[in-house]
Design a protein around this motif. Structure first.
Motif, PDB file in Angstrom:
ATOM      1  N   UNK A   1       0.821  -1.212   0.000  1.00  0.00           N
ATOM      2  CA  UNK A   1       0.000   0.000   0.000  1.00  0.00           C
ATOM      3  C   UNK A   1       0.853   1.260   0.000  1.00  0.00           C
ATOM      4  N   UNK A   2       1.928   1.242   0.776  1.00  0.00           N
ATOM      5  CA  UNK A   2       2.797   2.413   0.853  1.00  0.00           C
ATOM      6  C   UNK A   2       3.526   2.611  -0.480  1.00  0.00           C
ATOM      7  N   UNK A   3       3.894   1.512  -1.102  1.00  0.00           N
ATOM      8  CA  UNK A   3       4.532   1.610  -2.416  1.00  0.00           C
ATOM      9  C   UNK A   3       3.591   2.286  -3.414  1.00  0.00           C
ATOM     10  N   UNK A   4       2.334   1.878  -3.418  1.00  0.00           N
ATOM     11  CA  UNK A   4       1.355   2.483  -4.324  1.00  0.00           C
ATOM     12  C   UNK A   4       1.204   3.972  -4.041  1.00  0.00           C
ATOM     13  N   UNK A   5       1.248   4.329  -2.764  1.00  0.00           N
ATOM     14  CA  UNK A   5       1.127   5.736  -2.382  1.00  0.00           C
ATOM     15  C   UNK A   5       2.325   6.535  -2.892  1.00  0.00           C
ATOM     16  N   UNK A   6       3.502   5.976  -2.725  1.00  0.00           N
ATOM     17  CA  UNK A   6       4.723   6.680  -3.139  1.00  0.00           C
ATOM     18  C   UNK A   6       4.704   6.985  -4.631  1.00  0.00           C
ATOM     19  N   UNK A   7       4.279   6.047  -5.437  1.00  0.00           N
ATOM     20  CA  UNK A   7       4.358   6.229  -6.891  1.00  0.00           C
ATOM     21  C   UNK A   7       3.139   6.945  -7.481  1.00  0.00           C
ATOM     22  N   UNK A   8       2.171   7.323  -6.632  1.00  0.00           N
ATOM     23  CA  UNK A   8       0.974   8.017  -7.136  1.00  0.00           C
ATOM     24  C   UNK A   8       1.244   9.511  -7.291  1.00  0.00           C
ATOM     25  N   UNK A   9       2.281   9.847  -8.023  1.00  0.00           N
ATOM     26  CA  UNK A   9       2.707  11.237  -8.164  1.00  0.00           C
ATOM     27  C   UNK A   9       1.699  12.048  -8.972  1.00  0.00           C
ATOM     28  N   UNK A  10       1.164  11.450 -10.023  1.00  0.00           N
ATOM     29  CA  UNK A  10       0.209  12.158 -10.862  1.00  0.00           C
ATOM     30  C   UNK A  10      -1.025  12.584 -10.101  1.00  0.00           C
ATOM     31  N   UNK A  11      -1.547  11.679  -9.264  1.00  0.00           N
ATOM     32  CA  UNK A  11      -2.731  12.004  -8.480  1.00  0.00           C
ATOM     33  C   UNK A  11      -2.437  13.127  -7.483  1.00  0.00           C
ATOM     34  N   UNK A  12      -1.249  13.060  -6.864  1.00  0.00           N
ATOM     35  CA  UNK A  12      -0.890  14.118  -5.908  1.00  0.00           C
ATOM     36  C   UNK A  12      -0.711  15.460  -6.602  1.00  0.00           C
ATOM     37  N   UNK A  13      -0.085  15.439  -7.767  1.00  0.00           N
ATOM     38  CA  UNK A  13       0.136  16.689  -8.492  1.00  0.00           C
ATOM     39  C   UNK A  13      -1.190  17.311  -8.917  1.00  0.00           C
ATOM     40  N   UNK A  14      -2.178  16.483  -9.229  1.00  0.00           N
ATOM     41  CA  UNK A  14      -3.482  16.998  -9.650  1.00  0.00           C
ATOM     42  C   UNK A  14      -4.271  17.558  -8.473  1.00  0.00           C
ATOM     43  N   UNK A  15      -4.188  16.890  -7.322  1.00  0.00           N
ATOM     44  CA  UNK A  15      -4.992  17.288  -6.170  1.00  0.00           C
ATOM     45  C   UNK A  15      -4.284  18.293  -5.277  1.00  0.00           C
ATOM     46  N   UNK A  16      -2.953  18.245  -5.255  1.00  0.00           N
ATOM     47  CA  UNK A  16      -2.189  19.085  -4.337  1.00  0.00           C
ATOM     48  C   UNK A  16      -1.036  19.747  -5.105  1.00  0.00           C
ATOM     49  N   UNK A  17       0.187  19.652  -4.588  1.00  0.00           N
ATOM     50  CA  UNK A  17       1.359  20.182  -5.263  1.00  0.00           C
ATOM     51  C   UNK A  17       2.501  19.186  -5.110  1.00  0.00           C
ATOM     52  N   UNK A  18       3.210  18.946  -6.188  1.00  0.00           N
ATOM     53  CA  UNK A  18       4.435  18.151  -6.143  1.00  0.00           C
ATOM     54  C   UNK A  18       5.568  19.039  -6.633  1.00  0.00           C
ATOM     55  N   UNK A  19       6.555  19.230  -5.758  1.00  0.00           N
ATOM     56  CA  UNK A  19       7.714  20.050  -6.081  1.00  0.00           C
ATOM     57  C   UNK A  19       8.894  19.153  -6.405  1.00  0.00           C
ATOM     58  N   UNK A  20       9.741  19.600  -7.308  1.00  0.00           N
ATOM     59  CA  UNK A  20      10.949  18.849  -7.639  1.00  0.00           C
ATOM     60  C   UNK A  20      12.163  19.751  -7.485  1.00  0.00           C
ATOM     61  N   UNK A  21      13.286  19.129  -7.208  1.00  0.00           N
ATOM     62  CA  UNK A  21      14.582  19.800  -7.250  1.00  0.00           C
ATOM     63  C   UNK A  21      15.327  19.238  -8.454  1.00  0.00           C
ATOM     64  N   UNK A  22      15.858  20.123  -9.279  1.00  0.00           N
ATOM     65  CA  UNK A  22      16.581  19.694 -10.469  1.00  0.00           C
ATOM     66  C   UNK A  22      17.949  20.365 -10.498  1.00  0.00           C
ATOM     67  N   UNK A  23      18.887  19.731 -11.183  1.00  0.00           N
ATOM     68  CA  UNK A  23      20.207  20.319 -11.359  1.00  0.00           C
ATOM     69  C   UNK A  23      20.090  21.585 -12.204  1.00  0.00           C
ATOM     70  N   UNK A  24      20.681  22.673 -11.736  1.00  0.00           N
ATOM     71  CA  UNK A  24      20.534  23.957 -12.413  1.00  0.00           C
ATOM     72  C   UNK A  24      21.138  23.957 -13.806  1.00  0.00           C
ATOM     73  N   UNK A  25      22.134  23.117 -14.052  1.00  0.00           N
ATOM     74  CA  UNK A  25      22.785  23.092 -15.358  1.00  0.00           C
ATOM     75  C   UNK A  25      22.163  22.059 -16.294  1.00  0.00           C
ATOM     76  N   UNK A  26      22.021  20.828 -15.807  1.00  0.00           N
ATOM     77  CA  UNK A  26      21.571  19.736 -16.677  1.00  0.00           C
ATOM     78  C   UNK A  26      20.072  19.528 -16.688  1.00  0.00           C
ATOM     79  N   UNK A  27      19.370  20.009 -15.654  1.00  0.00           N
ATOM     80  CA  UNK A  27      17.944  19.751 -15.536  1.00  0.00           C
ATOM     81  C   UNK A  27      17.619  18.380 -14.980  1.00  0.00           C
TER      82      UNK A  27
END
Length: 361
Positions: A226-252
């Motif tokens: 169940x926790x695994x399913x929760x972790x990978x449900x990024x699309x649902x979280x991004x639609x309902x809430x906010x998902x932030x990412x950190x990316x490398x400033x040079x390479x992306x």
């Protein structure tokens, strides 16, 4: 030059009366945006100047400013009390922004809504919007007679970037008349860590963020189904809430991720009041450890709480997540003993204590 509408010194520091809401303007709001903008500038320190046709068109082109970035409105009981525009560098409304900076234009508060904290709320919301884009900084300028606006910006941490007495820019959409208005330029740094850009996730990154998050959690922890399913449900979280990412400033390259609620909402049942912000699923790619990614994402969460005028950040964490606990403690979080609870996972594993952490903003 951007002529900024007048803001009272008291407005810069007042607590806005509830319920004042800041949101992105819709097309139905555009007439009110124009009305408030024109009334605010007419009542300001440059209201005596003749408004040129080019300037008038610029103020009334709300649709064009929205297409170049975003137009925000502050409303109370359905009445628009204030507005501002945020432009991306290289677009028509932008005059100062370069590279990955964003620019505030046309901050305006209705003359009937002064001293209510409207301008401050709009400026804080502008910072969150620009952070969501991944902007490195917000820039703006205002007339040298607009002392109240200058006090507001400086109180919010903006740094002056031109020399005192430097002349205004040549006539254009930011100038109210054919003459020149001396200006004051400002810049506010947004990104929390060098070499790392924090922003909202993009649709094309959803699957990659799910894979990154799973790698981060499975490296050290045993993950239930169940926790695994929760972790990978990024699309649902991004639609309902906010998902932030950190990316490398040079390479992306994607380096990490964290989830936060939309303004006015919660992710979990942990918060006990509307002035608490919770977050979940902080994850750093194993290959990016040691770069300050977790600290940058957690610092972002704390900054979001500040921008939203909240009092505290709270979060839950399992007892096995020792590495994350050290990060939270280093940043100033402490155990919230009153909200530690025992959880029965219901999958054959023994019950465990779910820890709670908090930090006052």
């Amino acid at each position: 030059m951007t002529q900024t509408a007048p803001v009272s010194t008291q407005d810069a520091h007042a607590t806005p009366p509830a319920p004042l809401r800041v949101r992105e303007a819709q097309s139905a709001d555009w007439p009110e945006v124009v009305r408030v903008s024109e009334a605010a500038f007419a009542a300001g320190p440059y209201g005596h100047l003749t408004v040129g046709e080019e300037r008038r068109r610029f103020v009334r082109d709300v649709e064009g400013r929205a297409a170049a970035g975003s137009v925000l409105v502050a409303e109370r009981a359905g009445e628009v009390l204030g507005t501002l525009s945020i432009a991306r560098a290289g677009t028509g409304p932008s005059r100062l922004a370069v590279a990955d900076e964003a620019e505030v234009r046309l901050l305006a508060v209705s003359p009937t809504a002064q001293r209510l904290g409207v301008a401050r709320r709009l400026m804080l919301a502008a910072s969150e919007t620009a952070l969501g884009w991944g902007a490195s900084a917000l820039v703006l300028d205002t007339g040298d007679r607009n002392f109240a606006a200058q006090a507001l910006y400086e109180g919010l941490g903006y740094r002056r970037t031109n020399k005192p007495g430097e002349p205004g820019q040549p006539g254009g959409p930011g100038v109210a008349s054919e003459g020149r208005i001396p200006h004051v330029d400002y810049r506010l740094q947004l990104q929390p860590a060098p070499g790392v850009v924090v922003r909202l996730v993009r649709p094309s990154e959803i699957d990659a963020v799910a894979e990154l998050s799973l790698r981060a959690y499975e490296l050290e922890y045993t993950i239930s189904g169940n926790y695994r399913d929760d972790i990978i449900s990024v699309g649902e979280r991004a639609a309902a809430h906010q998902v932030w990412v950190a990316v490398d400033a040079q390479s992306g390259e994607l380096l990490g991720s964290v989830a936060t609620p939309k303004p006015g909402e919660h992710l979990t049942s942990l918060p006990q009041s509307d002035d608490e912000l919770d977050f979940r699923l902080l994850a750093v790619d194993p290959g990016a450890r040691g770069r300050g990614v977790g600290a940058a994402l957690t610092t972002l969460v704390i900054e979001l709480a500040r921008l939203r005028g909240l009092r505290r950040v709270v979060m839950n964490s399992g007892p096995q997540m020792v590495r994350a606990h050290r990060l939270y403690e280093r940043l100033g979080f402490s155990i919230l003993e009153s909200r530690v609870r025992t959880v029965d996972p219901g999958d054959g594993r023994a019950p465990f204590q779910l820890l709670a952490f908090s930090i006052d903003v």
